[in-house]
Motif scaffolding. Sequence first.
Motif, short mmCIF file in Angstrom:
data_model
loop_
_atom_site.label_atom_id
_atom_site.label_comp_id
_atom_site.label_asym_id
_atom_site.label_seq_id
_atom_site.Cartn_x
_atom_site.Cartn_y
_atom_site.Cartn_z
N SER A 60 0.84 -1.20 0.00
CA SER A 60 0.00 0.00 0.00
C SER A 60 0.87 1.26 0.00
O SER A 60 0.53 2.28 -0.61
CB SER A 60 -0.93 -0.01 1.22
OG SER A 60 -1.76 -1.15 1.19
N SER A 104 -4.84 1.30 2.68
CA SER A 104 -4.75 -0.02 3.31
C SER A 104 -5.74 -0.99 2.69
O SER A 104 -6.91 -0.64 2.50
CB SER A 104 -5.04 0.14 4.81
OG SER A 104 -5.07 -1.11 5.45
N GLN A 105 -5.28 -2.18 2.42
CA GLN A 105 -6.22 -3.21 1.96
C GLN A 105 -7.15 -3.58 3.10
O GLN A 105 -8.36 -3.53 2.97
CB GLN A 105 -5.43 -4.44 1.47
CG GLN A 105 -6.24 -5.52 0.75
CD GLN A 105 -7.12 -6.36 1.67
OE1 GLN A 105 -8.33 -6.48 1.45
NE2 GLN A 105 -6.56 -6.90 2.73
N SER A 106 -6.57 -3.94 4.24
CA SER A 106 -7.36 -4.51 5.34
C SER A 106 -8.09 -3.46 6.17
O SER A 106 -9.13 -3.76 6.78
CB SER A 106 -6.42 -5.28 6.28
OG SER A 106 -5.46 -4.38 6.83
N THR A 109 -4.34 -2.44 9.67
CA THR A 109 -2.89 -2.46 9.90
C THR A 109 -2.55 -1.57 11.10
O THR A 109 -2.84 -0.37 11.09
CB THR A 109 -2.16 -2.03 8.63
OG1 THR A 109 -2.52 -2.95 7.60
CG2 THR A 109 -0.65 -2.05 8.82
N LYS A 244 7.34 -8.33 -4.03
CA LYS A 244 6.59 -9.53 -4.39
C LYS A 244 7.54 -10.73 -4.53
O LYS A 244 7.26 -11.82 -4.06
CB LYS A 244 5.89 -9.29 -5.71
CG LYS A 244 4.46 -9.35 -5.94
CD LYS A 244 3.32 -8.97 -5.14
CE LYS A 244 3.43 -8.44 -3.77
NZ LYS A 244 2.35 -7.53 -3.43
N GLU A 247 8.79 -11.84 -1.02
CA GLU A 247 7.85 -12.44 -0.08
C GLU A 247 7.31 -13.79 -0.52
O GLU A 247 7.04 -14.62 0.32
CB GLU A 247 6.71 -11.48 0.30
CG GLU A 247 5.69 -11.19 -0.77
CD GLU A 247 4.54 -10.32 -0.23
OE1 GLU A 247 4.00 -9.54 -1.02
OE2 GLU A 247 4.18 -10.43 0.95
#
Length: 369
Positions: A60, A104-106, A109, A244, A247
Motif C-alpha cells: 500500500s 490499506s487493503q485490510s 494495519t 513480491k 515475499e
Amino acid sequence: ELGEHRHYMHKEIFEQPQSVIDTLQGRISGDSVLVSAFGHQAEEIFSKIEQVQIIACGTSYHAGLVAKYWFEDIIGMPCLVEVASEYRYRNPVIRPNTLLLTISQSGETADTLAALRSAKATQADLASLTICNVPESSLTRESDLVFLTHAGPEIGVASTKAFTTQLVALALFLTAMGRVQNRLSTGREKAIVAGLQKLPSLIQSALQHEAVIKDIAQQFADKGSALFLGRGTMYPIAMEGALKLKEISYIHAEAYPAGELKHGPLALIDDTIPVIAIAPKDELLEKLKSNLQEVKARGGQMIVFEDEDSNVNTDGDDLNVIKATTNVGRITAPITFNIPLQLLSYHVALIKGTDVDQPRNLAKSVTVE
Ligand code: F6R
C-alpha cells in the motif's frame, strides 16, 4: 472456489480487469470523476487542502509512492509519503491544510491506524481520507472521508488486485482534487478518465504474456538475488516487483532508481544477478537505456519489460525483452507494468515450490506492530 487456478494469488491476478471495472463503477459520470464518491463532505474538505500526506505500509505504501509522482506532476500539489511505522514514532511537522491519506487493503494495519490516531492527536482539525478495501474496518470508521476500493476479498497474502485498485482510487482522487481546485483542465481530466476506462483491456493484454514470463521465471530457479530498476513512477513499481519476489519466492530482491546505479549497486553486477528493468516509452527512457548499457557492459543478465515503442534492444543482442504492454499513458503505465512483475514472482515461486498464498512468517492482516 479456486476454479481453474492453483492458487488464490493467481486467481486474484487474473481478476484485476474486473476489480478495476468494479472500482470505477459509480465513480465516474460522463467524462468526469464524481467528487461525491469520496463522501458528501469531500467537496468542502478538498477545497481547502494544500498538501497531501500519505501513510501506509508495504504494498500500500508503494501505491502511495506512485501517487506522489502523479500529484506533483499532474495537479502540482505537494505530496509526502511515509511508511506508517516511521511516521507514528516521529514528531512530524504537519502543515496547515494537510489531508492525511491512509492507504490499506485490510483497514486494520496497526501501524497505519496508530499513525492516523497520533496525527489527529497532534492536530485536532486534521482532515483524513482512507483508501481501503474493507468496509466497516477501523480505518474507515476513524477517517473523515472514505473511498472503498472494490477489489473484492483478497485471500493471497501477497497483495495484487488490492494494489491495482488502490492506484485506480488514487488516480480518481487526484482528478477529483484537481477539479475542485481548478488545477486540471477539462481536457486533461477527460484524458485521465479515458485512460482509466481503457485499463481493464490493457491489463487483459498484459496478462496474455504469462507464457513468456513463465519461461523467463526458469532463469531465477538458482538465483540468490535480483535487482529491479526503474525511473519515475516505475521506481516504486520496481520496489513493488522486488517486494513480491522476496515475499513469495524468498529470493532476495532490491529495487533501485536506475540513476542511482553508479552510486553503489553497480558493484554488485556480474553474470549471476538478474536485473529486471521496467522500460515504458516515456521521457526518461533514453536515460534508462544508458543505465542499462552500464549493466550490460558488466555482463549483467537483463530482463527488460518494455512497450511496443520502447525498442530497448536495438543492437540485436539476446536480451530478454518482453513487450509487456502497448499504448500506455502517465496513469495507466505503472498500473499496467506491474502486472507482468506479479506474474514473474508467481512463476518463480511455483518453481521454488514455496507456499504461494501463505508465505512463511507473514500474515494477511498485520494487526500488531
Ligand atoms: C505485500 C503485502 C503487505 C501489505 C501491508 C499493508 O504483498 O500485502 O506489504 O501491503 O502489510 O497491509 P494493508 O494494505 O492491509 O494495510
